[in-house]
Design a protein around this motif. Sequence first.
Motif, PDB file in Angstrom:
ATOM      1  N   LEU A  13       0.789  -1.240   0.000  1.00  0.00           N
ATOM      2  CA  LEU A  13       0.000   0.000   0.000  1.00  0.00           C
ATOM      3  C   LEU A  13       0.812   1.276   0.000  1.00  0.00           C
ATOM      4  O   LEU A  13       2.003   1.227  -0.146  1.00  0.00           O
ATOM      5  CB  LEU A  13      -0.942  -0.043   1.211  1.00  0.00           C
ATOM      6  CG  LEU A  13      -2.042   0.991   1.323  1.00  0.00           C
ATOM      7  CD1 LEU A  13      -2.849   1.153   0.074  1.00  0.00           C
ATOM      8  CD2 LEU A  13      -2.935   0.628   2.443  1.00  0.00           C
ATOM      9  N   ARG A  50       3.106  -3.004   4.251  1.00  0.00           N
ATOM     10  CA  ARG A  50       2.299  -3.375   3.096  1.00  0.00           C
ATOM     11  C   ARG A  50       3.072  -3.157   1.814  1.00  0.00           C
ATOM     12  O   ARG A  50       3.761  -2.158   1.653  1.00  0.00           O
ATOM     13  CB  ARG A  50       0.999  -2.565   3.082  1.00  0.00           C
ATOM     14  CG  ARG A  50       0.096  -2.907   4.245  1.00  0.00           C
ATOM     15  CD  ARG A  50      -1.136  -2.040   4.255  1.00  0.00           C
ATOM     16  NE  ARG A  50      -1.998  -2.434   5.352  1.00  0.00           N
ATOM     17  CZ  ARG A  50      -2.830  -1.624   5.984  1.00  0.00           C
ATOM     18  NH1 ARG A  50      -2.912  -0.363   5.617  1.00  0.00           N
ATOM     19  NH2 ARG A  50      -3.581  -2.070   6.970  1.00  0.00           N
ATOM     20  N   THR A  52       2.521  -2.856  -2.212  1.00  0.00           N
ATOM     21  CA  THR A  52       1.563  -2.660  -3.289  1.00  0.00           C
ATOM     22  C   THR A  52       2.207  -3.040  -4.610  1.00  0.00           C
ATOM     23  O   THR A  52       3.320  -2.627  -4.912  1.00  0.00           O
ATOM     24  CB  THR A  52       1.093  -1.195  -3.337  1.00  0.00           C
ATOM     25  OG1 THR A  52       0.443  -0.879  -2.108  1.00  0.00           O
ATOM     26  CG2 THR A  52       0.131  -0.963  -4.486  1.00  0.00           C
ATOM     27  N   GLU A 157      -5.691   1.650   4.893  1.00  0.00           N
ATOM     28  CA  GLU A 157      -5.860   1.186   3.521  1.00  0.00           C
ATOM     29  C   GLU A 157      -6.677   2.170   2.703  1.00  0.00           C
ATOM     30  O   GLU A 157      -7.598   2.813   3.208  1.00  0.00           O
ATOM     31  CB  GLU A 157      -6.542  -0.182   3.505  1.00  0.00           C
ATOM     32  CG  GLU A 157      -5.698  -1.285   4.114  1.00  0.00           C
ATOM     33  CD  GLU A 157      -6.249  -2.653   3.795  1.00  0.00           C
ATOM     34  OE1 GLU A 157      -6.907  -2.797   2.742  1.00  0.00           O
ATOM     35  OE2 GLU A 157      -6.021  -3.566   4.601  1.00  0.00           O
ATOM     36  N   ARG A 158      -6.333   2.265   1.438  1.00  0.00           N
ATOM     37  CA  ARG A 158      -7.113   3.082   0.518  1.00  0.00           C
ATOM     38  C   ARG A 158      -8.230   2.231  -0.084  1.00  0.00           C
ATOM     39  O   ARG A 158      -8.112   1.015  -0.191  1.00  0.00           O
ATOM     40  CB  ARG A 158      -6.222   3.656  -0.577  1.00  0.00           C
ATOM     41  CG  ARG A 158      -5.237   4.683  -0.037  1.00  0.00           C
ATOM     42  CD  ARG A 158      -4.369   5.261  -1.129  1.00  0.00           C
ATOM     43  NE  ARG A 158      -3.594   6.397  -0.639  1.00  0.00           N
ATOM     44  CZ  ARG A 158      -2.856   7.178  -1.407  1.00  0.00           C
ATOM     45  NH1 ARG A 158      -2.772   6.934  -2.705  1.00  0.00           N
ATOM     46  NH2 ARG A 158      -2.200   8.194  -0.895  1.00  0.00           N
ATOM     47  N   GLU A 194      -4.680   3.243  -4.267  1.00  0.00           N
ATOM     48  CA  GLU A 194      -3.477   2.462  -4.489  1.00  0.00           C
ATOM     49  C   GLU A 194      -3.277   2.340  -5.997  1.00  0.00           C
ATOM     50  O   GLU A 194      -4.238   2.375  -6.766  1.00  0.00           O
ATOM     51  CB  GLU A 194      -3.613   1.067  -3.889  1.00  0.00           C
ATOM     52  CG  GLU A 194      -3.732   1.024  -2.385  1.00  0.00           C
ATOM     53  CD  GLU A 194      -3.785  -0.417  -1.908  1.00  0.00           C
ATOM     54  OE1 GLU A 194      -2.787  -1.135  -2.064  1.00  0.00           O
ATOM     55  OE2 GLU A 194      -4.836  -0.815  -1.384  1.00  0.00           O
ATOM     56  N   TYR A 234      -4.293  -9.472  -4.579  1.00  0.00           N
ATOM     57  CA  TYR A 234      -5.048  -8.218  -4.585  1.00  0.00           C
ATOM     58  C   TYR A 234      -5.972  -8.215  -5.789  1.00  0.00           C
ATOM     59  O   TYR A 234      -5.747  -8.939  -6.761  1.00  0.00           O
ATOM     60  CB  TYR A 234      -4.135  -6.982  -4.587  1.00  0.00           C
ATOM     61  CG  TYR A 234      -3.309  -6.765  -5.836  1.00  0.00           C
ATOM     62  CD1 TYR A 234      -3.880  -6.222  -6.995  1.00  0.00           C
ATOM     63  CD2 TYR A 234      -1.949  -7.061  -5.864  1.00  0.00           C
ATOM     64  CE1 TYR A 234      -3.127  -6.004  -8.140  1.00  0.00           C
ATOM     65  CE2 TYR A 234      -1.181  -6.845  -6.991  1.00  0.00           C
ATOM     66  CZ  TYR A 234      -1.770  -6.314  -8.127  1.00  0.00           C
ATOM     67  OH  TYR A 234      -1.025  -6.103  -9.260  1.00  0.00           O
TER      68      TYR A 234
END
Length: 346
Positions: A13, A50, A52, A157-158, A194, A234
Amino acid sequence: MTGKVSRKLATGLLAAVVAAGGITAVSATTATSAEPPATLAGEPTDPNIRFTGRWDTSDPGAYTPYWAGAYLSVGFTGTTVTLQQRDTIDLYASVDGGPMVLFDDVSGEVNVTPEPLAAGEHTLVVSYRVVAGSYTGDAVFQGLSLDEGAETYPMPEREHLIEFVGDSITVGTTTSANHLTAYPWLIGEQLGAEHTAIAQGGACLVAADCVGLEQQFAKLNPNAPEPDWDFSRYQADAVVINLGTNDIGHDVSGEQFQAAYTNLLRTVRASYPDAWIFAMRTFRERYVAETQAAVDTVIGEGDDRVSFVDTTGWLGESDLSDAVHPNDQGHRTITEHLAPIIAERL
């Protein structure tokens, strides 16, 4: 590492707003035999960190991103944070939402807080320069070191994740900070989402004698046939495809291109059942009719969450650094046009 606790990292993230042009250069306890060893804060397996994008996490002591646009983020306490890097790499780091700072040709222990911070809670975002073409840096993250007694904590989190699929234009080649000044990063930050990129310089859609994303889209590594990427790690809410600029130089026919694009759209849909898919008209006006026809084909098959993005007139001469690649201004121009189109669907 006297007076510090070794720390490394784990799953994806971001939370720093990166301003274009804001880039500066800067040349536990032991488990018993009956128990598995505990994860220390800052290790690559620390769940508070996190990652991403597509990271290779097969080695628990060293995580590697292969595609452009991957980054890690984490909250931490204390006054300092140091990255543990294997070998030389260019990386960018943002502390407490500040500008992404370039650390050029660094390795080993990389202190990204040369001026100690005030005691308290802080945030860190790190992105590596994409390793591709003539650049052969070692983008391998081996952990963090923090002050003794300091802790990590997860970033919020987004809501959405946007994935961008493309070639050197999507990577941000010829811009001042590579992917950090490219439209995928700018759009993700502008929309508070993200974001990551399945992109490599020189990539094609069709696998002629270049990286063909019809096939490699589903892979962990753009330059390896195995392993497949695990899409359960994801799910993207939007996928933006910008491909076709390079295929013409590899003698790909319109018929081949259209069939491959249709197949890629089907693969993206199978991978992300709920995502909105955007197929961009290439800025060089290559395979435009074929791209539109591929979109029409999958819509005709019942996919009502895909659309063709007409980019006609978006870029002028002042937006380009050469005949192909947008400059910093050009990527901002693309962002101005494309971000509202994506936001409407999100």
